[in-house]
Design a protein around this motif. Structure first.
Motif, short mmCIF file in Angstrom:
data_model
loop_
_atom_site.label_atom_id
_atom_site.label_comp_id
_atom_site.label_asym_id
_atom_site.label_seq_id
_atom_site.Cartn_x
_atom_site.Cartn_y
_atom_site.Cartn_z
N SER A 32 0.83 -1.22 0.00
CA SER A 32 0.00 0.00 0.00
C SER A 32 0.86 1.27 0.00
O SER A 32 0.33 2.37 -0.06
N GLY A 33 2.20 1.11 0.10
CA GLY A 33 3.06 2.28 -0.08
C GLY A 33 4.10 2.53 1.01
O GLY A 33 4.89 3.47 0.88
N LEU A 34 4.11 1.75 2.07
CA LEU A 34 5.13 1.98 3.12
C LEU A 34 6.52 1.81 2.48
O LEU A 34 6.85 0.72 2.02
N ASN A 35 7.29 2.89 2.44
CA ASN A 35 8.58 2.78 1.75
C ASN A 35 9.75 3.38 2.53
O ASN A 35 10.85 3.50 2.02
N GLU A 36 9.51 3.72 3.81
CA GLU A 36 10.60 4.31 4.61
C GLU A 36 10.35 3.96 6.06
O GLU A 36 9.31 4.34 6.61
N VAL A 37 11.27 3.20 6.67
CA VAL A 37 11.06 2.86 8.08
C VAL A 37 12.23 3.32 8.94
O VAL A 37 13.39 3.22 8.55
N TYR A 38 11.89 3.84 10.10
CA TYR A 38 12.86 4.29 11.10
C TYR A 38 12.82 3.27 12.22
O TYR A 38 11.76 3.01 12.79
N LEU A 39 13.99 2.67 12.48
CA LEU A 39 14.02 1.59 13.47
C LEU A 39 14.84 2.02 14.67
O LEU A 39 16.03 2.35 14.54
N GLY A 40 14.22 2.02 15.84
CA GLY A 40 14.94 2.37 17.07
C GLY A 40 15.69 1.14 17.56
O GLY A 40 15.16 0.38 18.37
N ILE A 41 16.90 0.95 17.07
CA ILE A 41 17.65 -0.28 17.41
C ILE A 41 18.49 -0.04 18.66
O ILE A 41 18.65 -0.91 19.49
N GLU A 42 19.05 1.12 18.75
CA GLU A 42 19.74 1.68 19.92
C GLU A 42 21.11 1.09 20.25
O GLU A 42 22.07 1.80 20.36
N ARG A 43 21.21 -0.23 20.48
CA ARG A 43 22.47 -0.76 21.00
C ARG A 43 22.76 -2.15 20.42
O ARG A 43 21.85 -2.85 20.00
N PRO A 44 24.04 -2.55 20.47
CA PRO A 44 24.40 -3.84 19.88
C PRO A 44 24.39 -5.00 20.88
O PRO A 44 24.80 -6.11 20.54
N ASP A 45 23.97 -4.76 22.12
CA ASP A 45 24.04 -5.84 23.11
C ASP A 45 22.83 -5.84 24.03
O ASP A 45 22.29 -4.78 24.35
N GLY A 46 22.42 -7.05 24.41
CA GLY A 46 21.24 -7.22 25.25
C GLY A 46 21.35 -6.52 26.58
O GLY A 46 20.37 -5.99 27.10
#
Ligand code: B12
Ligand code: SF4
Length: 510
Positions: A319-333
């Motif tokens: 339906s057109g979603l073509n840009e996502v911002y992902l709050g990943i934050e850090r490389p470790d649990g």
């Protein structure tokens, strides 16, 4: 003539990574509250003055407020624009208006904002219902009526003299959240200069802002968004997610597309995919209705993996979603749990793999936090390594910022001039001796010198023909990032002070 309630977004600097064409989105909060106010208080005129959208500077804004003579002025700012918020409040008061402040910044610093003497009342949390009651109470004019309005703070004493009083701050009982978001009136788009948003935008043309819901089910320490739309359980604020129905959302989008000619939707939700059903169901309705429209959204990686499995993600992209911002934050649990972030490293890896392999047309932008207690140059190098492995299209490194309301905030950080909040801009401080100087130097060095194959491959992929939009956004962002960094290096080399990273437009004082 009837009294005027005027919402004002004052002139302000731009975030340097935004294109000037899409640096200002329609102020949806104002449009939503304006619709409620004019629906409930028929004898009130309601208007919105969005100065940045009109490229209106302070001189013109001053004349405009003097001309319109509002009885009430509504303000709501990000922390970074506290200076502008207070300047506007001063201007509004000098024109005889009552000033009502709200939103995710003023709502968290009510006693301090009231103590400036520039603000008559502060609205906490969700605004629509509270504002209607507050305006009625201010018109009646007694402290007793004000005290009956839930969800506000004000200074004890006569409301009209509140500004000069150093009286006690009264904070009323919390406001219940609107239980069904479908009952909110459609935002008052007609009060906005709709045609100005994204007017010359290449990647976000004819932009509209829209919300699928409010709040989040997460409760990350550094985040003000779940708090702003949280629910009180006794004295405790807990996260609460609410969503509109797919049918209501379809109605909003039809109006935006067919009546207002909007061609790109910026979802403003803290977390667009928090609900497992509504985004996918809405996408189906849109497709059935023949609407395919570009969309950007902030998403959670765990929910993305879930929605890939259910098929909802595929529908959204169709339906057109073509840009996502992902709050990943850090490389470790470990550091993720210290922030109470519940989507994990494996979710991030899996979500990015899915997007790369199944939805290559979707632009992926990751956001990462540095500056946690105990962070060292090694930590930031580790974050950058992780970023490279994920093969994101773009990424932002954001210093942990003590936003009012979050775990890092302390009331003694308040600065009544607002200048201190200039640094709450989500940008590296860029100062050679600032609080994160060592980390930022290590980060800059890593960005310059660390080119594992995964990073090279991701840049090479952007050179391939195929997806024009994705490459275009990516290269524009990269060019802007380089510009920002070079400007900072130059200023530091020349020993120039006063730099805080935002860009003042030419029309700022005009
Ligand atoms: C769209 C958006 C942008 C756009 C447009 C900004 C613009 N100025 O035009 C872009 C992407 C350019 C942007 C940039 C920035 N943004 Co921004 N942005 C948002 C976003 C996603 C949506 C705002 C929105 O429309 N919300 C929907 C409305 C309905 O909700 P609401 O604002 O909470 O309003 C309700 C209540 O809060 C209350 N209320 C709000 N205002 C008022 C006023 C009155 C008078 C009253 C009574 C009540 C009231 O009632 C409303 C209705 O219930 C928010 C996050 C979010 N989901 O809110 C971040 C957010 C506002 N941005 C934020 C930040 C930090 C920035 C940047 C500094 C850095 C960045 N890029 O993220 C720059 C600064 C830009 C600038 N110079 O203005 C932070 C602000 C935090 C803070 N406390 O200061 C937020 C909260 C995101 C976050 N991660 O925390 N942003
Ligand atoms: S998941 Fe995102 S929106 Fe939700 S609380 Fe955490 S940072 Fe905020």
């Amino acid at each position: 003539m009837n009294e005027l309630f005027l919402f004002v977004r004052p002139p302000r600097p731009l975030w340097p990574f935004n294109s000037p064409a899409s640096a200002f989105w329609p102020p949806l909060a104002f449009a939503s509250m304006a619709a409620m106010l004019r629906g409930r208080l028929r004898d009130l005129r309601v208007e919105i003055l969005d100065a940045p959208a009109l490229h209106m500077g302070w001189r013109t804004l001053t004349a405009e407020i003097q001309r319109r003579r509002p009885a009430f002025v509504g303000i709501g700012e990000e922390a970074v624009s506290c200076v502008e918020g207070l300047r506007l409040a001063r201007l509004a008061k000098s024109c005889g208006a009552k000033v009502i402040a709200g939103g995710c910044f003023f709502g968290q610093v009510a006693p301090q904002a009231l103590a400036t003497g520039l603000v008559d009342a502060v609205v906490h949390g969700e605004g629509e219902v509270t504002l209607v009651e507050l305006v009625q109470a201010l018109r009646e004019g007694s402290t007793a009526t004000l005290a009956k309005v839930n969800g506000i703070s004000f200074l004890a004493g006569e409301p009209s003299s509140a500004a000069s009083s150093a009286g006690e701050v009264i904070t009323t009982a919390p406001r219940q959240l609107v239980s069904d978001l479908d009952t909110l009136p459609l935002p008052a788009y007609d009060l906005l200069p709709v045609e100005r948003y994204g007017a010359r935008g290449v990647n976000h043309p004819n932009l509209a802002a829209i919300e699928l819901g409010r709040g989040c089910f997460g409760a990350c320490d550094f985040c003000v968004l779940w708090r702003q739309m949280g629910r009180f359980a006794g004295d405790r604020l807990v996260p609460q997610l609410r969503v509109k129905s797919p049918e209501r959302l379809l109605e909003e989008i039809r109006v935006l597309v067919r009546r207002y000619g909007r061609r790109y939707l910026g979802w403003v939700d803290p977390c667009f995919n928090a609900d497992p059903r509504v985004p996918g169901q809405l996408a189906e309705l849109l497709l059935r209705d023949g609407i395919r429209i570009g969309q950007s959204a902030w998403v959670r990686t765990d929910a993305m993996v879930r929605d890939a499995a259910s098929g909802a993600l595929a529908q959204c992209v169709r339906s057109g979603l073509n840009e996502v911002y992902l709050g990943i934050e850090r490389p470790d649990g470990e550091s993720l749990s210290s922030l109470h972030k519940t989507s994990g490293v494996s979710h991030a890896r899996e979500a990015l793999r899915i997007l790369r392999e199944q939805f290559p047309e979707v632009l992926t932008i990751g956001s990462f936090i540095y500056g946690l207690p105990g962070d060292t140059p090694r930590t930031v190098r580790g974050i950058h390594r992780f970023v490279s492995e994920l093969e994101l299209d773009e990424f932002f490194f954001i210093p942990l910022t003590p936003l009012p309301g979050t775990a890092e905030w302390h009331p003694e950080f308040w600065d009544p001039t607002g200048e201190r909040f200039r640094e709450f801009n989500f940008l590296p401080t860029g100062r050679p001796h600032g609080r994160h100087a060592e980390l930022e130097r290590a980060l800059a060095w890593s960005l310059l010198t660390n080119w594992p194959w995964s990073r090279v491959r991701s840049y090479l992929r952007a050179l391939l023909p195929g997806d024009g939009r994705r490459s275009s956004v990516r290269w524009r962002l990269a060019a802007r990032t380089t510009g920002v960094q070079l400007r900072r290096l130059l200023r530091n080399a020349l020993g120039a002070g006063g730099e805080f990273g935002m860009i003042f437009p030419r029309w700022y004082e005009s």
